[in-house]
Design a protein around this motif. Sequence first.
Motif, PDB file in Angstrom:
ATOM      1  N   ALA A   1    -125.839 -16.532  19.790  1.00  0.00           N
ATOM      2  CA  ALA A   1    -125.649 -15.198  19.228  1.00  0.00           C
ATOM      3  C   ALA A   1    -126.194 -14.119  20.154  1.00  0.00           C
ATOM      4  O   ALA A   1    -125.636 -13.018  20.238  1.00  0.00           O
ATOM      5  CB  ALA A   1    -126.314 -15.109  17.851  1.00  0.00           C
TER       6      ALA A   1
ATOM      7  N   LEU B   1    -123.635 -13.440  22.815  1.00  0.00           N
ATOM      8  CA  LEU B   1    -122.539 -12.650  22.258  1.00  0.00           C
ATOM      9  C   LEU B   1    -122.937 -11.182  22.094  1.00  0.00           C
ATOM     10  O   LEU B   1    -122.137 -10.277  22.363  1.00  0.00           O
ATOM     11  CB  LEU B   1    -122.109 -13.236  20.911  1.00  0.00           C
TER      12      LEU B   1
ATOM     13  N   ARG C   1    -108.491 -17.445  23.035  1.00  0.00           N
ATOM     14  CA  ARG C   1    -109.480 -16.440  22.662  1.00  0.00           C
ATOM     15  C   ARG C   1    -110.824 -16.768  23.296  1.00  0.00           C
ATOM     16  O   ARG C   1    -111.223 -17.938  23.380  1.00  0.00           O
ATOM     17  CB  ARG C   1    -109.639 -16.379  21.145  1.00  0.00           C
TER      18      ARG C   1
ATOM     19  N   PRO D   1    -114.944 -16.879  23.489  1.00  0.00           N
ATOM     20  CA  PRO D   1    -115.944 -17.175  22.442  1.00  0.00           C
ATOM     21  C   PRO D   1    -116.653 -15.909  21.976  1.00  0.00           C
ATOM     22  O   PRO D   1    -117.464 -15.329  22.699  1.00  0.00           O
ATOM     23  CB  PRO D   1    -116.911 -18.145  23.146  1.00  0.00           C
ATOM     24  N   ARG D   2    -116.361 -15.466  20.742  1.00  0.00           N
ATOM     25  CA  ARG D   2    -116.988 -14.275  20.171  1.00  0.00           C
ATOM     26  C   ARG D   2    -117.447 -14.501  18.735  1.00  0.00           C
ATOM     27  O   ARG D   2    -117.762 -13.557  18.031  1.00  0.00           O
ATOM     28  CB  ARG D   2    -116.013 -13.094  20.206  1.00  0.00           C
ATOM     29  N   ARG D   3    -117.456 -15.754  18.291  1.00  0.00           N
ATOM     30  CA  ARG D   3    -117.852 -16.065  16.914  1.00  0.00           C
ATOM     31  C   ARG D   3    -119.247 -16.671  16.922  1.00  0.00           C
ATOM     32  O   ARG D   3    -119.551 -17.569  17.717  1.00  0.00           O
ATOM     33  CB  ARG D   3    -116.875 -17.035  16.276  1.00  0.00           C
ATOM     34  N   ARG D   4    -120.073 -16.180  16.032  1.00  0.00           N
ATOM     35  CA  ARG D   4    -121.436 -16.701  15.914  1.00  0.00           C
ATOM     36  C   ARG D   4    -121.414 -18.085  15.272  1.00  0.00           C
ATOM     37  O   ARG D   4    -120.567 -18.378  14.429  1.00  0.00           O
ATOM     38  CB  ARG D   4    -122.302 -15.755  15.092  1.00  0.00           C
ATOM     39  N   ARG D   5    -122.354 -18.891  15.647  1.00  0.00           N
ATOM     40  CA  ARG D   5    -122.472 -20.252  15.130  1.00  0.00           C
ATOM     41  C   ARG D   5    -123.907 -20.491  14.703  1.00  0.00           C
ATOM     42  O   ARG D   5    -124.852 -20.186  15.443  1.00  0.00           O
ATOM     43  CB  ARG D   5    -122.047 -21.268  16.189  1.00  0.00           C
TER      44      ARG D   5
END
Length: 458
Positions: free
Chosen positions: A21, A24, A90, A92-96
């Motif tokens: 995160a 990002l 796409r 990687p722009r999604r939090r995990r």
Amino acid sequence: MTAGQRRRCFGLLRSAGDVWACVLEVNAWRRRRRDAPLAGYQELCWELAASGPGTFGELDSTGARSVLRRFSDAWFAAANRRKAGDESARFPRRRRGLVPVRWYHGTFTIDGHRVRIPGARGTSQLWVRLGRDLPYPVEQVRSITLLCEGGRLFLDVSAEVPVTVYPPGEEPDPGQVAGVDLGIIHPYAVAGPDGAGLLVSGRAVRAEHRMHLADTKARCRATARRAPKPGQRGSRRWRQYRRRARLVQGRHRRRIRQAQHEAARTVVSWAQQQRVGVLHVGDPRGVLDLPVGRRHNLRLRQWQIGRLIQVLTDKATLAGITVHLVDERGTSSTCPTCQRRIPKPRGRTLSCPHCRFSGHRDLVAAAMIATRTPGGGPTTPTTAFPVLAGVVTHRRAGRHLPGTGRSRRDPRRPPRAARGSVGPRRPAPPPGGESLARNGEDPQHHTGTPGERSWTPH
């Protein structure tokens, strides 16, 4: 694991999610300033070093760098796909929340069933006990990866395994070429050079996909009423249901993965017995770009073509067998004798209306694939005539799946009597002859196991 060990392991995975995160967020700031994003591994490591020690809890710098490596690989993979013209790729722009953490050789310790997972400086040592023995010697282990799948903690072990050494005269012959045709009903159909063939049945895997989808739909229908509304906080019962759904999904993925490995192991073992040195594998991944409807699109997604190719390639390389990908276009619809186009059959038997040739559709395709030139087009000219399989070996993949027995029918499927049909009647006893039924059994009312049929030769 104890409660404390489990809490610390999940803490490491959450700290790795914080690293993800953080990267990002930094790239979001740079994007607002119209600066170049931080995607290189060295640049990300410099930013990590500038943040100082103790920023991400008990996670050490080696584990944090593995997260940065994962982010950098994902970013450049998406960039290469977009450069090749794939607009659906796409970045990687999604939090995990939980991100796997990897440690390399020299940073961890293995002592029998116990593994020491490194932590940040100043934290106590974390020793965990493995659920089973390591399949590799300790000196061959090169890395360990801590991850969570379906609410369960796993320790993935990567080892350096040498290529198989054969006695003199038993090693694979580079002049022996076999063709491999990938499919859904038969994950692997192999045609050898001397008229030998192999069919690996994947009906159990297909039934597992079908029944898992049916169970998932049934659970969704049963819990639709008590599902929280949009914007409403979930209850304890809903969290328990979601946890159970994740456990079932993870178990389903592990079952399918094990069946795929079993099928690939069967092909490689058969190739070793036949002394096959080269495998020509048909690459059908071009069909994934064709819209064929939601039902068949689901079948293609569950097929997992890339994983089947990768698993077979890894095991064949370990056995000293070379794998080449060839174009398989037209191999299942071309007669091997007269080379004419044949309409696609409904079953597994390929019949030519011109020369009256008949054979197993998948084995004919495998024999045609064996004659294709790696890197050539679909109509690669060849001087070799396809060697059709005369002796076929049948094997099944997924014998560990629930409901799988010795029958060829799909497992986990209700028997014929349970579906409202009594099944085919047995023939009446011949006049003055012996009954075909067992002693004391009515020929028209079978009292054995549902779905079981007995047969007595005349």
